[in-house]
Write an enzyme that holds these catalytic residues in place. Structure first.
Site, mmCIF file in Angstrom:
data_model
loop_
_atom_site.group_PDB
_atom_site.id
_atom_site.type_symbol
_atom_site.label_atom_id
_atom_site.label_comp_id
_atom_site.label_asym_id
_atom_site.label_seq_id
_atom_site.Cartn_x
_atom_site.Cartn_y
_atom_site.Cartn_z
ATOM 1 N N LYS A 7 -45.388 18.158 8.847
ATOM 2 C CA LYS A 7 -44.710 17.415 7.778
ATOM 3 C C LYS A 7 -44.472 15.975 8.218
ATOM 4 C CE LYS A 7 -40.357 16.856 5.309
ATOM 5 N NZ LYS A 7 -38.921 17.227 5.279
ATOM 6 N N HIS A 66 -39.993 11.856 10.461
ATOM 7 C CA HIS A 66 -39.430 11.050 9.379
ATOM 8 C C HIS A 66 -39.243 9.615 9.851
ATOM 9 C CE1 HIS A 66 -38.199 15.214 8.604
ATOM 10 N NE2 HIS A 66 -38.231 14.901 7.324
#
Length: 309
Positions: free
Chosen positions: A138, A113
């Site tokens: 991800k 992230h």
């Protein structure tokens, strides 16, 4: 190709609230993410005992945009307990995966992230993540430009493992709505407006009802509607509903700003089938131009009501 799943984060404060959401009869999602870092009384066993769909367990530290400010050992230990209790997926950050003692029960989502930017070396980072111990990759980064949006979509095109790739912020909606077109493993949506766990999340019901999320495929034609007047989502919803009624395989994505000519140039390789701006275009006329069909009465009524506002 497998269908892209719609995932809602359960960023609530109690286990009871999480269970109530999961057991709601009209839940608009395929899979849920249990945010352990938000729970004051985390109880993976109780949540798993009530699950109606696959569950991802995440225990995000504050440094990664989460709500956990305690010790790292305690954070990873709760993830381990969730896995042993029967979690379907465990989301663990790329820089912490080597410290997580995996028991081979849950599928591992290794994540990265960045709430500040979309790094230029993101493809290289993803390649390293793919080569590591995970089943799913991800990535969620802040999009400061349309070039960033394309970079994130490019990760899906080049993926060697099931991948979740999302851009955060006002421009990031493109990556969320079009996730199914590019084969994303899943896309995150909020439970409702005001309950976002990351910038740019769209309510799950809007994804399903306004953007026809479940019918988007690699063959879906993409159109942009630029609207700085605050009506963009309503116009996109009306156009998408009209296209559904006419069996036209397209989706309209609304953007808060942008020059249509420049957007057409930037998104040439999307490919972009059409783009228009509320400054000089009428939704009904755009519908005819894009689909080759006349607008039906419902769309004409909407356009009439829009003009009266």
């Amino acid at each position: 190709m497998n269908r892209t799943l719609l995932c809602v984060p359960l960023a609530v404060s109690t286990t009871e609230e999480a269970v109530a959401i999961l057991q709601s009869p009209d839940r608009p999602f395929d899979i849920a993410e249990v945010r352990l870092d938000y729970l004051s009384d985390p109880n993976p066993e109780q949540i798993l005992g009530a699950k109606p769909c696959p569950l991802i367990f995440t225990h995000r530290a504050a440094r990664d945009g989460g709500n956990w400010s305690g010790g790292e050992d305690e954070r990873l230990d709760l993830l381990r307990k969730a896995e042993l209790a029967g979690a379907d997926f465990i989301d663990i950050e790329a820089d912490a995966v080597s410290r997580h003692h995996w028991h081979g029960r849950a599928r591992r989502i290794v994540s990265y992230h960045n709430f500040s930017e979309t790094p230029a070396n993101l493809p290289e980072m993803v390649r390293q993540m793919e080569e590591g111990p995970c089943e799913i990759v991800k990535v969620a980064t802040l999009a400061r430009s349309h070039a960033d949006v394309l970079a994130v979509l490019g990760l899906l095109k080049a993926a060697n493992k099931p991948t979740i790739a999302l851009a955060m912020g006002p421009l990031g909606g493109i990556t969320r709505i079009l996730g199914p077109k590019f084969g994303a493993f899943l896309v995150f949506a909020s439970l409702a407006t005001g309950q976002e766990s990351a910038p740019g999340q769209i309510p799950a019901k809007d994804m399903v009802q306004h953007y026809r999320f479940g019918s988007i495929s690699p063959e879906t034609r993409v159109y942009f509607w630029v609207d700085a007047f605050g009506h963009g989502r309503r116009v996109a919803a009306a156009l998408n509903s009209a296209m559904k009624r006419a069996n036209h395989y397209g989706v309209v994505v609304d953007l808060p700003e942008g020059d249509p000519s420049e957007l057409a140039r930037v998104y040439t390789d999307l490919p972009l089938a059409g783009v228009a701006s509320a400054l000089n275009a009428d939704p009904a006329a755009c519908y005819t131009s894009w689909t080759g069909s006349k607008p039906d009465p419902l769309l004409l009524d909407f356009c009439s009501s829009l003009g009266k506002r």
